[in-house]
Design a protein around this motif. Structure first.
Motif, PDB file in Angstrom:
ATOM      1  N   LEU A  37      13.894 -51.700 -92.514  1.00  0.00           N
ATOM      2  CA  LEU A  37      14.313 -50.599 -91.648  1.00  0.00           C
ATOM      3  C   LEU A  37      13.512 -50.610 -90.346  1.00  0.00           C
ATOM      4  CD1 LEU A  37      14.602 -47.705 -94.267  1.00  0.00           C
ATOM      5  CD2 LEU A  37      16.495 -48.810 -93.050  1.00  0.00           C
ATOM      6  N   TRP A  38      12.217 -50.865 -90.460  1.00  0.00           N
ATOM      7  CA  TRP A  38      11.381 -50.891 -89.257  1.00  0.00           C
ATOM      8  C   TRP A  38      11.782 -52.030 -88.331  1.00  0.00           C
ATOM      9  CZ3 TRP A  38       7.949 -54.457 -87.176  1.00  0.00           C
ATOM     10  CH2 TRP A  38       7.163 -53.977 -86.116  1.00  0.00           C
ATOM     11  N   LEU A  39      12.110 -53.195 -88.905  1.00  0.00           N
ATOM     12  CA  LEU A  39      12.542 -54.326 -88.083  1.00  0.00           C
ATOM     13  C   LEU A  39      13.824 -54.001 -87.324  1.00  0.00           C
ATOM     14  CD1 LEU A  39      11.823 -57.344 -90.458  1.00  0.00           C
ATOM     15  CD2 LEU A  39      10.682 -56.862 -88.285  1.00  0.00           C
ATOM     16  N   ALA A  40      14.736 -53.265 -87.980  1.00  0.00           N
ATOM     17  CA  ALA A  40      15.953 -52.846 -87.289  1.00  0.00           C
ATOM     18  C   ALA A  40      15.616 -51.893 -86.153  1.00  0.00           C
ATOM     19  CB  ALA A  40      16.908 -52.184 -88.279  1.00  0.00           C
ATOM     20  N   ALA A  41      14.650 -50.999 -86.388  1.00  0.00           N
ATOM     21  CA  ALA A  41      14.210 -50.090 -85.324  1.00  0.00           C
ATOM     22  C   ALA A  41      13.573 -50.875 -84.180  1.00  0.00           C
ATOM     23  CB  ALA A  41      13.221 -49.072 -85.892  1.00  0.00           C
ATOM     24  N   LEU A  42      12.802 -51.894 -84.513  1.00  0.00           N
ATOM     25  CA  LEU A  42      12.163 -52.721 -83.494  1.00  0.00           C
ATOM     26  C   LEU A  42      13.215 -53.387 -82.607  1.00  0.00           C
ATOM     27  CD1 LEU A  42       9.657 -54.078 -82.261  1.00  0.00           C
ATOM     28  CD2 LEU A  42       9.842 -55.844 -84.036  1.00  0.00           C
ATOM     29  N   ASP A  43      14.302 -53.869 -83.214  1.00  0.00           N
ATOM     30  CA  ASP A  43      15.365 -54.484 -82.424  1.00  0.00           C
ATOM     31  C   ASP A  43      15.908 -53.508 -81.383  1.00  0.00           C
ATOM     32  OD1 ASP A  43      15.196 -56.902 -83.725  1.00  0.00           O
ATOM     33  OD2 ASP A  43      16.836 -56.498 -85.112  1.00  0.00           O
ATOM     34  N   THR A  44      16.090 -52.261 -81.783  1.00  0.00           N
ATOM     35  CA  THR A  44      16.591 -51.250 -80.854  1.00  0.00           C
ATOM     36  C   THR A  44      15.622 -51.028 -79.705  1.00  0.00           C
ATOM     37  OG1 THR A  44      17.853 -50.104 -82.571  1.00  0.00           O
ATOM     38  CG2 THR A  44      17.233 -48.807 -80.644  1.00  0.00           C
ATOM     39  N   VAL A  45      14.350 -50.915 -80.029  1.00  0.00           N
ATOM     40  CA  VAL A  45      13.341 -50.635 -79.001  1.00  0.00           C
ATOM     41  C   VAL A  45      13.198 -51.821 -78.054  1.00  0.00           C
ATOM     42  CG1 VAL A  45      10.924 -50.064 -78.604  1.00  0.00           C
ATOM     43  CG2 VAL A  45      12.134 -49.036 -80.520  1.00  0.00           C
ATOM     44  N   LEU A  46      13.244 -53.034 -78.591  1.00  0.00           N
ATOM     45  CA  LEU A  46      13.146 -54.214 -77.732  1.00  0.00           C
ATOM     46  C   LEU A  46      14.341 -54.302 -76.782  1.00  0.00           C
ATOM     47  CD1 LEU A  46      11.825 -56.874 -80.268  1.00  0.00           C
ATOM     48  CD2 LEU A  46      10.609 -55.973 -78.291  1.00  0.00           C
ATOM     49  N   ALA A  47      15.521 -53.951 -77.281  1.00  0.00           N
ATOM     50  CA  ALA A  47      16.699 -53.963 -76.414  1.00  0.00           C
ATOM     51  C   ALA A  47      16.546 -52.938 -75.301  1.00  0.00           C
ATOM     52  CB  ALA A  47      17.954 -53.679 -77.241  1.00  0.00           C
ATOM     53  N   ASP A  48      16.025 -51.756 -75.628  1.00  0.00           N
ATOM     54  CA  ASP A  48      15.803 -50.720 -74.610  1.00  0.00           C
ATOM     55  C   ASP A  48      14.758 -51.162 -73.592  1.00  0.00           C
ATOM     56  OD1 ASP A  48      17.639 -49.120 -75.841  1.00  0.00           O
ATOM     57  OD2 ASP A  48      16.178 -47.779 -76.783  1.00  0.00           O
ATOM     58  N   ALA A  49      13.703 -51.839 -74.074  1.00  0.00           N
ATOM     59  CA  ALA A  49      12.617 -52.232 -73.188  1.00  0.00           C
ATOM     60  C   ALA A  49      13.054 -53.273 -72.165  1.00  0.00           C
ATOM     61  CB  ALA A  49      11.437 -52.764 -74.004  1.00  0.00           C
ATOM     62  N   ALA A  50      14.124 -54.009 -72.472  1.00  0.00           N
ATOM     63  CA  ALA A  50      14.600 -55.044 -71.558  1.00  0.00           C
ATOM     64  C   ALA A  50      15.556 -54.488 -70.499  1.00  0.00           C
ATOM     65  CB  ALA A  50      15.298 -56.157 -72.340  1.00  0.00           C
ATOM     66  N   VAL A  51      15.833 -53.196 -70.551  1.00  0.00           N
ATOM     67  CA  VAL A  51      16.746 -52.560 -69.594  1.00  0.00           C
ATOM     68  C   VAL A  51      15.936 -51.987 -68.434  1.00  0.00           C
ATOM     69  CG1 VAL A  51      18.415 -50.685 -69.283  1.00  0.00           C
ATOM     70  CG2 VAL A  51      18.410 -52.023 -71.399  1.00  0.00           C
ATOM     71  N   PRO A  52      16.429 -52.102 -67.185  1.00  0.00           N
ATOM     72  CA  PRO A  52      15.704 -51.513 -66.047  1.00  0.00           C
ATOM     73  C   PRO A  52      15.562 -50.015 -66.204  1.00  0.00           C
ATOM     74  CG  PRO A  52      17.473 -52.962 -65.303  1.00  0.00           C
ATOM     75  CD  PRO A  52      17.658 -52.781 -66.778  1.00  0.00           C
ATOM     76  N   ASP A  53      14.594 -49.431 -65.498  1.00  0.00           N
ATOM     77  CA  ASP A  53      14.410 -47.992 -65.611  1.00  0.00           C
ATOM     78  C   ASP A  53      15.569 -47.253 -64.944  1.00  0.00           C
ATOM     79  OD1 ASP A  53      13.923 -47.689 -62.838  1.00  0.00           O
ATOM     80  OD2 ASP A  53      11.789 -48.078 -63.117  1.00  0.00           O
ATOM     81  N   LEU A  54      15.678 -45.957 -65.230  1.00  0.00           N
ATOM     82  CA  LEU A  54      16.827 -45.160 -64.812  1.00  0.00           C
ATOM     83  C   LEU A  54      16.990 -45.128 -63.301  1.00  0.00           C
ATOM     84  CD1 LEU A  54      19.137 -43.341 -65.695  1.00  0.00           C
ATOM     85  CD2 LEU A  54      17.556 -41.402 -65.665  1.00  0.00           C
ATOM     86  N   ASP A  55      15.879 -45.042 -62.565  1.00  0.00           N
ATOM     87  CA  ASP A  55      15.974 -44.975 -61.106  1.00  0.00           C
ATOM     88  C   ASP A  55      16.637 -46.224 -60.542  1.00  0.00           C
ATOM     89  OD1 ASP A  55      14.794 -42.502 -61.075  1.00  0.00           O
ATOM     90  OD2 ASP A  55      12.770 -43.262 -60.673  1.00  0.00           O
ATOM     91  N   ASP A  56      16.266 -47.386 -61.088  1.00  0.00           N
ATOM     92  CA  ASP A  56      16.871 -48.630 -60.622  1.00  0.00           C
ATOM     93  C   ASP A  56      18.354 -48.682 -60.954  1.00  0.00           C
ATOM     94  OD1 ASP A  56      14.479 -49.505 -59.608  1.00  0.00           O
ATOM     95  OD2 ASP A  56      13.955 -50.715 -61.361  1.00  0.00           O
ATOM     96  N   LEU A  57      18.721 -48.170 -62.144  1.00  0.00           N
ATOM     97  CA  LEU A  57      20.128 -48.172 -62.541  1.00  0.00           C
ATOM     98  C   LEU A  57      20.945 -47.262 -61.625  1.00  0.00           C
ATOM     99  CD1 LEU A  57      19.867 -48.075 -66.447  1.00  0.00           C
ATOM    100  CD2 LEU A  57      20.712 -49.953 -65.049  1.00  0.00           C
ATOM    101  N   VAL A  58      20.417 -46.084 -61.314  1.00  0.00           N
ATOM    102  CA  VAL A  58      21.130 -45.158 -60.436  1.00  0.00           C
ATOM    103  C   VAL A  58      21.322 -45.772 -59.059  1.00  0.00           C
ATOM    104  CG1 VAL A  58      20.971 -42.945 -59.242  1.00  0.00           C
ATOM    105  CG2 VAL A  58      20.371 -43.096 -61.676  1.00  0.00           C
ATOM    106  N   ASP A  59      20.293 -46.439 -58.549  1.00  0.00           N
ATOM    107  CA  ASP A  59      20.387 -47.063 -57.231  1.00  0.00           C
ATOM    108  C   ASP A  59      21.439 -48.162 -57.202  1.00  0.00           C
ATOM    109  OD1 ASP A  59      18.416 -45.404 -56.290  1.00  0.00           O
ATOM    110  OD2 ASP A  59      16.799 -46.879 -56.518  1.00  0.00           O
ATOM    111  N   ALA A  60      21.685 -48.783 -58.365  1.00  0.00           N
ATOM    112  CA  ALA A  60      22.601 -49.916 -58.412  1.00  0.00           C
ATOM    113  C   ALA A  60      24.040 -49.519 -58.721  1.00  0.00           C
ATOM    114  CB  ALA A  60      22.117 -50.936 -59.445  1.00  0.00           C
ATOM    115  N   LEU A  61      24.318 -48.211 -58.887  1.00  0.00           N
ATOM    116  CA  LEU A  61      25.690 -47.769 -59.145  1.00  0.00           C
ATOM    117  C   LEU A  61      26.518 -47.894 -57.868  1.00  0.00           C
ATOM    118  CD1 LEU A  61      25.142 -44.571 -61.324  1.00  0.00           C
ATOM    119  CD2 LEU A  61      26.028 -46.779 -62.078  1.00  0.00           C
ATOM    120  N   ASP A  62      27.722 -48.453 -58.005  1.00  0.00           N
ATOM    121  CA  ASP A  62      28.603 -48.522 -56.840  1.00  0.00           C
ATOM    122  C   ASP A  62      29.465 -47.258 -56.785  1.00  0.00           C
ATOM    123  OD1 ASP A  62      30.643 -48.818 -58.714  1.00  0.00           O
ATOM    124  OD2 ASP A  62      30.741 -51.003 -58.481  1.00  0.00           O
TER     125      ASP A  62
END
Length: 499
Positions: A137-162
């Motif tokens: 179960l923890w390994l599955a949780a780790l996969d989720t957190v690693l996927a989130d960590a590879a995403v840019p922060d919210l400010d960068d995402l908002v700036d990149a919206l067309d």
């Protein structure tokens, strides 16, 4: 995890599954996910994708003991809920699509459709499952957190919206696969630095060192300003990512000092060789936890990387043991051998080790060296097995050394052929284990000093490594005359046994 960077890694010492499972249950983010899974019920409403309805986040935060008025509390609750859903701690029934009828378990509110949630079957494993179940179960949780960590922060995402609300990835300069590979590479390097002989297993790694391991080419001397700027950028990415990875229990992390960032006019970089520990720590420090070592190793194994753990050979035969520990450092080999011996009777273990040490293949010398290492702590119970190989051309020398070290008086003297063969075998094993070390020339001098005409006779030895060892002696022997004789002998050995 890439399987190309480090196809074979040093063995890691892991805590027991029970200890690791306790660590997993104590990880703040995983513990929050469990608490929200227990809270889920008939009144819990979820949107498309299973996320909690926005107006339920304050209640979820309160369940977690967080201040509902704190701006960060909703984010913590949302993340914990996502982990609970992704790991199966919570089962969600998503709302039907637009224009469709709400499912039997769906609910409606103010013109918006919602799905429902309930504790999942896997939630019971938290209290009644085996340690391995909790770790899965923890390994599955780790996969989720690693996927989130590879995403840019919210400010960068908002700036990149067309204008149409779509993310412009070119403007964002973000490639999901590349970012995930970068983070995997960082964690693989952190793992290697932790488990390597003489590595930093007992202390944290400076963030600049880890960033440089991903950016600076191995063959680069003094880094250029452009490369230092890349290291600085990588440090700041890692600072953000490790902040996200700490709550799941993967790492212990000291972030980059915010005052240091405010003071810096240009790129951040730390010359760790000339700075004291306190200076370096301001640039961020990270270490894998025991749970983190387990988690990264599990991901490496899944990717096909050979990432051994001390103790996993305990139930294997001596042939498997000696072949495996031949690739380990001396200390790691000793740790593995000790665990292998712990569950066996000495006489039988000694006989099995000696049988496995035979062989005229390329790996034979190092197997015999590890066999000698394994037999070193053995007591009198092993003596019959050792005596039984005194006449063996491959093991007789090893047996005599073992008996002599215990002061046994009736050990027959070896014939000259066995002495020369053992000399070649010993040097070949040392070359295979450690390469051309500073100590090797002294060993060569010691082994040849007491034999007049050594090089006139040794080239005739029927050992597959004879020519190879003599060539090494020609390069490394501290006595120039002996080195010249070794080179001549190597030529004769090569001529006698053509490739």
């Amino acid at each position: 995890m890439s399987a190309d960077s480090h196809p074979t890694l040093p063995p890691v010492r892991l805590h027991s599954d029970a200890e690791l499972a306790r660590d997993a249950l104590g990880a703040p983010l995983f513990a929050r996910a469990v608490r929200l899974a227990r809270w889920a019920g008939p009144d819990t409403r979820v949107g498309v994708g299973g996320e909690l309805a926005g107006d339920q986040l304050p209640e979820a935060a309160a369940v977690l003991g967080l201040d509902a008025d704190d701006a960060d509390s909703a984010g913590y609750a949302s993340q914990a809920w996502r982990v609970a859903v992704d790991t199966g701690l919570v089962d969600v029934t998503e709302p039907e699509g637009d224009g469709g009828e709400s499912g039997a378990e769906g609910v409606e509110g103010a013109g918006e459709r919602f799905g429902t949630a309930a504790p999942g079957e896997d939630l019971a494993l938290v209290t009644s499952g085996a340690p391995g179940d909790v770790l899965d179960l923890w390994l599955a949780a780790l996969d989720t957190v690693l996927a989130d960590a590879a995403v840019p922060d919210l400010d960068d995402l908002v700036d990149a919206l067309d204008a149409g609300g779509e993310i412009d990835f070119d403007r964002l300069d973000w490639n999901p696969g590349r970012e995930a590979d970068f983070l995997d590479g960082v964690l693989a390097n952190l793992y290697l630095l932790t488990v390597a002989e003489g590595g930093a297993a007992d202390g944290p790694i400076p963030l600049p060192v880890l960033a440089a391991s991903m950016v600076v080419p191995d063959d680069m001397g003094e880094p250029t300003d452009a490369v230092l700027e890349q290291v600085s950028d990588a440090m700041m990415r890692l600072d953000d990512q490790f902040r996200q990875l700490e709550p799941i229990g993967l790492v212990q992390f000291r972030p980059v000092d915010e005052e240091l960032m405010a003071e810096a006019d240009g790129p951040l970089d730390a010359e760790t060789g000339g700075a004291d520990d306190e200076d370096v720590s301001r640039y961020g420090m990270v270490r894998l936890t025991p749970l983190g070592l387990y988690g990264i190793r599990a991901r490496m194994l899944e990717a096909g990387v050979d990432a051994p753990a001390v103790g996993e050979l305990a139930e294997k035969g001596a042939d498997v043991l000696l072949d495996a520990v031949s690739l380990y450092s001396e200390n790691a080999a000793q740790a593995e051998i000790e665990q292998w011996l712990a569950g066996r009777e000495q006489p039988a273990a000694a006989a099995e080790l000696l049988a496995a040490a035979r062989g005229d293949d390329e790996g034979g010398p190092l197997r015999r060296l590890r066999c000698q290492q394994a037999l070193a702590p053995a007591g009198p119970e092993a003596e019959p097995a050792v005596r039984s190989v005194l006449d063996d051309p491959e093991l007789g020398g090893l047996a005599r050394v073992w008996l002599a070290e215990r002061g046994v008086s009736d050990v027959p003297a070896p014939d000259p052929e066995m002495v020369f063969w053992l000399t070649v075998d010993t040097i070949a094993a040392q070359l295979a284990a450690d390469g051309e070390t500073e100590e090797l020339p002294l060993l060569m001098e010691t082994l040849t000093a007491h034999h007049a005409g050594f090089f006139e006779q040794v080239w005739r030895v029927e050992h597959p490594s004879t020519a190879y060892v003599l060539e090494a002696m020609g390069r490394l022997h501290p006595d120039r005359k002996a080195a010249k004789e070794a080179r001549k002998a190597a030529f004769k050995a090569r001529s006698r046994r053509p490739a």
